[in-house]
Design a protein around this motif. Structure first.
Motif, PDB file in Angstrom:
ATOM      1  N   VAL A  41      36.969 -38.206  52.268  1.00 50.70           N
ATOM      2  CA  VAL A  41      36.257 -38.365  53.544  1.00 50.70           C
ATOM      3  C   VAL A  41      35.859 -37.002  54.109  1.00 50.70           C
ATOM      4  CG1 VAL A  41      36.561 -39.095  55.944  1.00 50.70           C
ATOM      5  CG2 VAL A  41      37.255 -40.599  54.088  1.00 50.70           C
ATOM      6  N   GLY A  42      36.746 -36.018  53.991  1.00 53.82           N
ATOM      7  CA  GLY A  42      36.419 -34.675  54.466  1.00 53.82           C
ATOM      8  C   GLY A  42      35.257 -34.067  53.701  1.00 53.82           C
ATOM      9  N   LEU A  43      35.258 -34.258  52.391  1.00 55.52           N
ATOM     10  CA  LEU A  43      34.159 -33.740  51.573  1.00 55.52           C
ATOM     11  C   LEU A  43      32.848 -34.423  51.934  1.00 55.52           C
ATOM     12  CD1 LEU A  43      33.188 -31.983  49.192  1.00 55.52           C
ATOM     13  CD2 LEU A  43      33.713 -33.918  47.721  1.00 55.52           C
ATOM     14  N   LEU A  44      32.898 -35.737  52.108  1.00 53.21           N
ATOM     15  CA  LEU A  44      31.681 -36.461  52.489  1.00 53.21           C
ATOM     16  C   LEU A  44      31.202 -36.049  53.883  1.00 53.21           C
ATOM     17  CD1 LEU A  44      32.458 -40.034  51.132  1.00 53.21           C
ATOM     18  CD2 LEU A  44      30.918 -38.313  50.170  1.00 53.21           C
ATOM     19  N   GLY A  45      32.132 -35.726  54.782  1.00 49.88           N
ATOM     20  CA  GLY A  45      31.745 -35.250  56.104  1.00 49.88           C
ATOM     21  C   GLY A  45      31.017 -33.919  56.037  1.00 49.88           C
ATOM     22  N   ILE A  46      31.478 -33.038  55.159  1.00 49.43           N
ATOM     23  CA  ILE A  46      30.809 -31.745  55.003  1.00 49.43           C
ATOM     24  C   ILE A  46      29.414 -31.930  54.405  1.00 49.43           C
ATOM     25  CG2 ILE A  46      30.895 -29.540  53.762  1.00 49.43           C
ATOM     26  CD1 ILE A  46      33.953 -29.668  54.087  1.00 49.43           C
ATOM     27  N   LYS A  52      22.460 -33.369  57.414  1.00 50.48           N
ATOM     28  CA  LYS A  52      21.928 -33.562  58.767  1.00 50.48           C
ATOM     29  C   LYS A  52      21.397 -32.237  59.319  1.00 50.48           C
ATOM     30  CE  LYS A  52      22.931 -35.642  63.160  1.00 50.48           C
ATOM     31  NZ  LYS A  52      23.856 -36.327  64.023  1.00 50.48           N
ATOM     32  N   PHE A  53      22.080 -31.140  58.982  1.00 50.14           N
ATOM     33  CA  PHE A  53      21.610 -29.823  59.416  1.00 50.14           C
ATOM     34  C   PHE A  53      20.236 -29.524  58.832  1.00 50.14           C
ATOM     35  CE2 PHE A  53      21.520 -25.152  59.007  1.00 50.14           C
ATOM     36  CZ  PHE A  53      21.616 -24.827  60.347  1.00 50.14           C
ATOM     37  N   ALA A  54      20.038 -29.873  57.548  1.00 47.93           N
ATOM     38  CA  ALA A  54      18.740 -29.634  56.918  1.00 47.93           C
ATOM     39  C   ALA A  54      17.647 -30.472  57.575  1.00 47.93           C
ATOM     40  CB  ALA A  54      18.830 -29.953  55.426  1.00 47.93           C
ATOM     41  N   VAL A  55      17.954 -31.735  57.887  1.00 47.87           N
ATOM     42  CA  VAL A  55      16.962 -32.603  58.529  1.00 47.87           C
ATOM     43  C   VAL A  55      16.645 -32.094  59.929  1.00 47.87           C
ATOM     44  CG1 VAL A  55      16.589 -34.929  59.442  1.00 47.87           C
ATOM     45  CG2 VAL A  55      17.533 -34.620  57.157  1.00 47.87           C
ATOM     46  N   CYS A  63      20.401 -29.458  67.439  1.00 52.52           N
ATOM     47  CA  CYS A  63      21.298 -29.046  66.356  1.00 52.52           C
ATOM     48  C   CYS A  63      22.737 -29.480  66.679  1.00 52.52           C
ATOM     49  CB  CYS A  63      21.200 -27.542  66.165  1.00 52.52           C
ATOM     50  SG  CYS A  63      21.955 -26.991  64.654  1.00 52.52           S
ATOM     51  N   GLU A  64      23.122 -30.670  66.212  1.00 54.23           N
ATOM     52  CA  GLU A  64      24.471 -31.181  66.411  1.00 54.23           C
ATOM     53  C   GLU A  64      25.316 -31.075  65.152  1.00 54.23           C
ATOM     54  OE1 GLU A  64      24.105 -35.176  67.679  1.00 54.23           O
ATOM     55  OE2 GLU A  64      23.154 -34.670  69.586  1.00 54.23           O
ATOM     56  N   SER A  65      24.714 -30.791  64.031  1.00 56.36           N
ATOM     57  CA  SER A  65      25.417 -30.825  62.760  1.00 56.36           C
ATOM     58  C   SER A  65      26.495 -29.750  62.587  1.00 56.36           C
ATOM     59  CB  SER A  65      24.425 -30.752  61.609  1.00 56.36           C
ATOM     60  OG  SER A  65      23.606 -29.615  61.750  1.00 56.36           O
ATOM     61  N   PRO A  66      26.387 -28.555  63.184  1.00 53.56           N
ATOM     62  CA  PRO A  66      27.493 -27.609  63.011  1.00 53.56           C
ATOM     63  C   PRO A  66      28.827 -28.137  63.535  1.00 53.56           C
ATOM     64  CG  PRO A  66      25.561 -26.435  63.738  1.00 53.56           C
ATOM     65  CD  PRO A  66      25.238 -27.898  63.806  1.00 53.56           C
ATOM     66  N   LYS A  67      28.793 -28.995  64.557  1.00 54.15           N
ATOM     67  CA  LYS A  67      30.022 -29.605  65.052  1.00 54.15           C
ATOM     68  C   LYS A  67      30.627 -30.526  64.001  1.00 54.15           C
ATOM     69  CE  LYS A  67      27.897 -30.462  69.175  1.00 54.15           C
ATOM     70  NZ  LYS A  67      27.652 -31.270  70.361  1.00 54.15           N
ATOM     71  N   ILE A  68      29.781 -31.247  63.288  1.00 53.17           N
ATOM     72  CA  ILE A  68      30.263 -32.150  62.246  1.00 53.17           C
ATOM     73  C   ILE A  68      30.904 -31.358  61.116  1.00 53.17           C
ATOM     74  CG2 ILE A  68      29.547 -33.845  60.518  1.00 53.17           C
ATOM     75  CD1 ILE A  68      27.321 -34.669  62.468  1.00 53.17           C
ATOM     76  N   VAL A  69      30.244 -30.295  60.695  1.00 55.40           N
ATOM     77  CA  VAL A  69      30.778 -29.466  59.615  1.00 55.40           C
ATOM     78  C   VAL A  69      32.078 -28.797  60.051  1.00 55.40           C
ATOM     79  CG1 VAL A  69      30.326 -27.452  58.161  1.00 55.40           C
ATOM     80  CG2 VAL A  69      28.513 -29.112  58.579  1.00 55.40           C
ATOM     81  N   ALA A  70      32.121 -28.269  61.261  1.00 55.93           N
ATOM     82  CA  ALA A  70      33.339 -27.612  61.747  1.00 55.93           C
ATOM     83  C   ALA A  70      34.493 -28.602  61.850  1.00 55.93           C
ATOM     84  CB  ALA A  70      33.077 -26.960  63.099  1.00 55.93           C
ATOM     85  N   ALA A  71      34.222 -29.802  62.350  1.00 57.69           N
ATOM     86  CA  ALA A  71      35.277 -30.813  62.451  1.00 57.69           C
ATOM     87  C   ALA A  71      35.778 -31.219  61.072  1.00 57.69           C
ATOM     88  CB  ALA A  71      34.761 -32.026  63.212  1.00 57.69           C
ATOM     89  N   SER A  72      34.880 -31.321  60.107  1.00 58.83           N
ATOM     90  CA  SER A  72      35.291 -31.664  58.743  1.00 58.83           C
ATOM     91  C   SER A  72      36.142 -30.562  58.133  1.00 58.83           C
ATOM     92  CB  SER A  72      34.072 -31.915  57.864  1.00 58.83           C
ATOM     93  OG  SER A  72      33.339 -33.007  58.337  1.00 58.83           O
ATOM     94  N   LEU A  73      35.770 -29.312  58.381  1.00 54.94           N
ATOM     95  CA  LEU A  73      36.556 -28.200  57.843  1.00 54.94           C
ATOM     96  C   LEU A  73      37.931 -28.119  58.493  1.00 54.94           C
ATOM     97  CD1 LEU A  73      33.809 -25.451  57.547  1.00 54.94           C
ATOM     98  CD2 LEU A  73      34.902 -26.727  55.704  1.00 54.94           C
ATOM     99  N   ILE A  74      38.002 -28.323  59.788  1.00 52.84           N
ATOM    100  CA  ILE A  74      39.299 -28.300  60.482  1.00 52.84           C
ATOM    101  C   ILE A  74      40.160 -29.473  60.014  1.00 52.84           C
ATOM    102  CG2 ILE A  74      40.406 -28.579  62.738  1.00 52.84           C
ATOM    103  CD1 ILE A  74      38.010 -26.990  63.889  1.00 52.84           C
ATOM    104  N   GLY A  75      39.554 -30.637  59.876  1.00 57.56           N
ATOM    105  CA  GLY A  75      40.289 -31.790  59.369  1.00 57.56           C
ATOM    106  C   GLY A  75      40.791 -31.563  57.952  1.00 57.56           C
ATOM    107  N   GLY A  76      39.977 -30.931  57.126  1.00 60.18           N
ATOM    108  CA  GLY A  76      40.407 -30.603  55.764  1.00 60.18           C
ATOM    109  C   GLY A  76      41.573 -29.637  55.742  1.00 60.18           C
ATOM    110  N   ALA A  77      41.567 -28.683  56.660  1.00 58.35           N
ATOM    111  CA  ALA A  77      42.690 -27.735  56.737  1.00 58.35           C
ATOM    112  C   ALA A  77      43.974 -28.450  57.156  1.00 58.35           C
ATOM    113  CB  ALA A  77      42.358 -26.615  57.716  1.00 58.35           C
ATOM    114  N   VAL A  78      43.857 -29.384  58.083  1.00 59.75           N
ATOM    115  CA  VAL A  78      45.036 -30.145  58.514  1.00 59.75           C
ATOM    116  C   VAL A  78      45.566 -31.012  57.378  1.00 59.75           C
ATOM    117  CG1 VAL A  78      45.797 -31.981  60.074  1.00 59.75           C
ATOM    118  CG2 VAL A  78      44.426 -30.104  60.953  1.00 59.75           C
ATOM    119  N   VAL A  79      44.662 -31.667  56.645  1.00 59.34           N
ATOM    120  CA  VAL A  79      45.074 -32.510  55.525  1.00 59.34           C
ATOM    121  C   VAL A  79      45.717 -31.666  54.425  1.00 59.34           C
ATOM    122  CG1 VAL A  79      44.210 -33.978  53.663  1.00 59.34           C
ATOM    123  CG2 VAL A  79      43.450 -34.348  55.987  1.00 59.34           C
TER     124      VAL A  79
END
Length: 95
Positions: A41-46, A52-55, A63-79
């Motif tokens: 799920v974290g990989l798919l979020g990134i 979405k950033f490209a679109v 530009c809302e996509s950096p929040k999605i990428v940052a949340a996915s990276l933080i979630g991946g670090a927690v996991v």
């Protein structure tokens, strides 16, 4: 006297040999499946955030996509941290 008793209690705790409870293999297998699912799920979020950033860049939208990428990276670090912690606990229980 109290110091001696507390020191003896601490030294006695160090000699414990933890063991997994009977029937815990299924729970450990479920934990491994959930960890794998969390990584996926974290990989798919990134990937989704990057697409979405490209679109957004192409269309010039908000530009809302950096929040999605940052949340996915933080979630991946927690996991990953919880996975390392669980590996240490399982290895300590197995020895």
């Amino acid at each position: 006297m109290i110091t001696h008793l507390s020191l003896a209690a601490v030294l006695a705790v160090e000699n414990l040999n933890p063991q997994a409870p009977p029937g815990s293999n299924g729970l450990l297998l479920l934990g491994n499946y959930l960890k794998w699912l969390a990584y996926l799920v974290g990989l798919l979020g990134i990937v989704y955030g990057g697409a979405k950033f490209a679109v957004e860049k192409w269309n010039g939208g908000v530009c809302e996509s950096p929040k999605i990428v940052a949340a996915s990276l933080i979630g991946g670090a927690v996991v990953a941290a919880s996975g390392a912690l669980m590996t240490q606990i399982i290895n300590a229980a197995g020895s």
